[in-house]
Design a protein around this motif. Structure first.
Motif, PDB file in Angstrom:
ATOM      1  N   PHE A  98     -14.356  51.534  -7.420  1.00  0.00           N
ATOM      2  CA  PHE A  98     -15.554  52.057  -8.210  1.00  0.00           C
ATOM      3  C   PHE A  98     -16.414  52.532  -6.688  1.00  0.00           C
ATOM      4  O   PHE A  98     -17.218  53.392  -6.808  1.00  0.00           O
ATOM      5  N   CYS A  99     -16.577  51.786  -5.639  1.00  0.00           N
ATOM      6  CA  CYS A  99     -17.402  52.265  -4.733  1.00  0.00           C
ATOM      7  C   CYS A  99     -16.893  53.447  -3.950  1.00  0.00           C
ATOM      8  O   CYS A  99     -17.922  54.346  -3.563  1.00  0.00           O
ATOM      9  N   ALA A 100     -15.679  53.827  -3.966  1.00  0.00           N
ATOM     10  CA  ALA A 100     -15.286  55.081  -3.310  1.00  0.00           C
ATOM     11  C   ALA A 100     -15.727  56.085  -4.026  1.00  0.00           C
ATOM     12  O   ALA A 100     -15.881  57.438  -3.745  1.00  0.00           O
ATOM     13  N   ILE A 101     -15.621  56.023  -5.223  1.00  0.00           N
ATOM     14  CA  ILE A 101     -15.824  57.033  -6.399  1.00  0.00           C
ATOM     15  C   ILE A 101     -17.296  57.224  -6.542  1.00  0.00           C
ATOM     16  O   ILE A 101     -17.677  58.556  -6.332  1.00  0.00           O
ATOM     17  N   THR A 102     -18.168  56.271  -6.669  1.00  0.00           N
ATOM     18  CA  THR A 102     -19.707  56.433  -6.990  1.00  0.00           C
ATOM     19  C   THR A 102     -20.517  56.651  -5.520  1.00  0.00           C
ATOM     20  O   THR A 102     -21.584  56.952  -5.456  1.00  0.00           O
ATOM     21  N   GLY A 103     -19.925  55.837  -4.132  1.00  0.00           N
ATOM     22  CA  GLY A 103     -20.493  56.174  -3.075  1.00  0.00           C
ATOM     23  C   GLY A 103     -21.513  54.770  -2.907  1.00  0.00           C
ATOM     24  O   GLY A 103     -22.245  54.885  -2.072  1.00  0.00           O
ATOM     25  N   LEU A 104     -21.279  53.919  -3.878  1.00  0.00           N
ATOM     26  CA  LEU A 104     -22.408  52.744  -4.017  1.00  0.00           C
ATOM     27  C   LEU A 104     -21.767  51.395  -3.064  1.00  0.00           C
ATOM     28  O   LEU A 104     -21.878  50.414  -3.739  1.00  0.00           O
ATOM     29  N   TRP A 105     -21.583  51.737  -1.672  1.00  0.00           N
ATOM     30  CA  TRP A 105     -21.024  51.067  -0.962  1.00  0.00           C
ATOM     31  C   TRP A 105     -22.029  49.576  -0.721  1.00  0.00           C
ATOM     32  O   TRP A 105     -21.634  48.508  -0.456  1.00  0.00           O
ATOM     33  N   HIS A 106     -23.245  49.756  -0.997  1.00  0.00           N
ATOM     34  CA  HIS A 106     -24.063  48.760  -0.622  1.00  0.00           C
ATOM     35  C   HIS A 106     -23.897  47.581  -1.657  1.00  0.00           C
ATOM     36  O   HIS A 106     -24.636  46.456  -1.446  1.00  0.00           O
ATOM     37  N   TRP A 107     -23.492  47.946  -2.824  1.00  0.00           N
ATOM     38  CA  TRP A 107     -23.234  47.010  -4.167  1.00  0.00           C
ATOM     39  C   TRP A 107     -22.153  45.931  -3.537  1.00  0.00           C
ATOM     40  O   TRP A 107     -22.028  44.812  -3.934  1.00  0.00           O
ATOM     41  N   TRP A 108     -21.153  46.709  -2.484  1.00  0.00           N
ATOM     42  CA  TRP A 108     -20.128  45.758  -2.223  1.00  0.00           C
ATOM     43  C   TRP A 108     -20.786  44.669  -1.334  1.00  0.00           C
ATOM     44  O   TRP A 108     -20.085  43.346  -1.367  1.00  0.00           O
ATOM     45  N   SER A 109     -21.703  44.844  -0.469  1.00  0.00           N
ATOM     46  CA  SER A 109     -22.187  43.646   0.332  1.00  0.00           C
ATOM     47  C   SER A 109     -22.920  42.798  -0.397  1.00  0.00           C
ATOM     48  O   SER A 109     -23.184  41.718  -0.228  1.00  0.00           O
TER      49      SER A 109
END
Length: 149
Positions: free
Chosen positions: A138-149
Motif C-alpha cells: 500500500f505504501c509503495a503504491i500510494t507513497g504514503l510512507w508516513h502512515w507506516w511510522s
C-alpha cells in the motif's frame, strides 16, 4: 522400455531443431531481431528455478514434508515474474512498486506449506509477513510512507 523410445525422442529433437532453424530464418528475413528478444527472456531461468521448488509437492501428494518447498519457491517464482515483466517491457522502475510482492509471496508460501503439511503453527509467520507485505505494498503504491511510522 520400448525399443522405439530412443528413436522417437531423437526424431522429436531433430524436428524441434529444424523448426527452430526455420523460425530463425523467417524471423531474420522479416527483420525481427530475435537475439535481442531472446536475451530479454533470461528471467525464465529464475522462474524455472521457482517451479523446481513448487512443482514437487504438487506431484507427490502423499509426501507432506515436501510442502516446505513452497516457502522458498513462492518468492523465487515472484522474483522471476517481476524480472520477466521488467525485462520484456523494459520497465525496471517497476521494482519500486512491486518489491513488497516478495513479502506477500513468502507469506503465501507459508500459507500453502501450512495447508499442505497440516501444520497450523505456520499460519503465524504467514500472517505476520503477509500483513506487513500488504502494508508495504500500500505504501509503495500510494507513497504514503508516513502512515507506516
Amino acid at each position: 522400455m520400448d525399443r522405439r523410445s530412443p528413436f522417437l525422442a531423437g526424431g522429436t529433437l531433430i524436428l524441434l531443431g529444424i523448426l527452430a532453424l526455420l523460425f530463425m530464418a523467417i524471423a531474420s528475413a522479416l527483420g525481427f531481431d530475435l537475439a535481442r528478444f531472446v536475451l530479454r527472456l533470461w528471467p525464465t531461468v529464475v522462474t524455472g528455478a521457482g517451479l523446481c521448488f513448487v512443482v514437487p509437492p504438487l506431484l507427490a501428494r502423499g509426501n507432506r514434508g515436501l510442502g516446505a518447498l513452497f516457502i522458498p519457491g513462492m518468492p523465487i517464482l515472484t522474483t522471476g515474474g517481476i524480472l520477466l515483466l521488467a525485462s520484456v517491457f523494459n520497465v525496471w522502475g517497476v521494482w519500486a512498486w512491486l518489491w513488497p510482492m516478495l513479502l506477500i509471496s513468502m507469506a503465501m508460501g507459508f500459507l500453502f506449506a501450512a495447508v499442505y503439511m497440516r501444520l497450523i503453527w505456520l499460519l503465524i509467520p504467514a500472517t505476520i509477513i503477509g500483513l506487513n507485505g500488504l502494508v508495504f505494498q500500500f505504501c509503495a503504491i500510494t507513497g504514503l510512507w508516513h502512515w507506516w511510522s
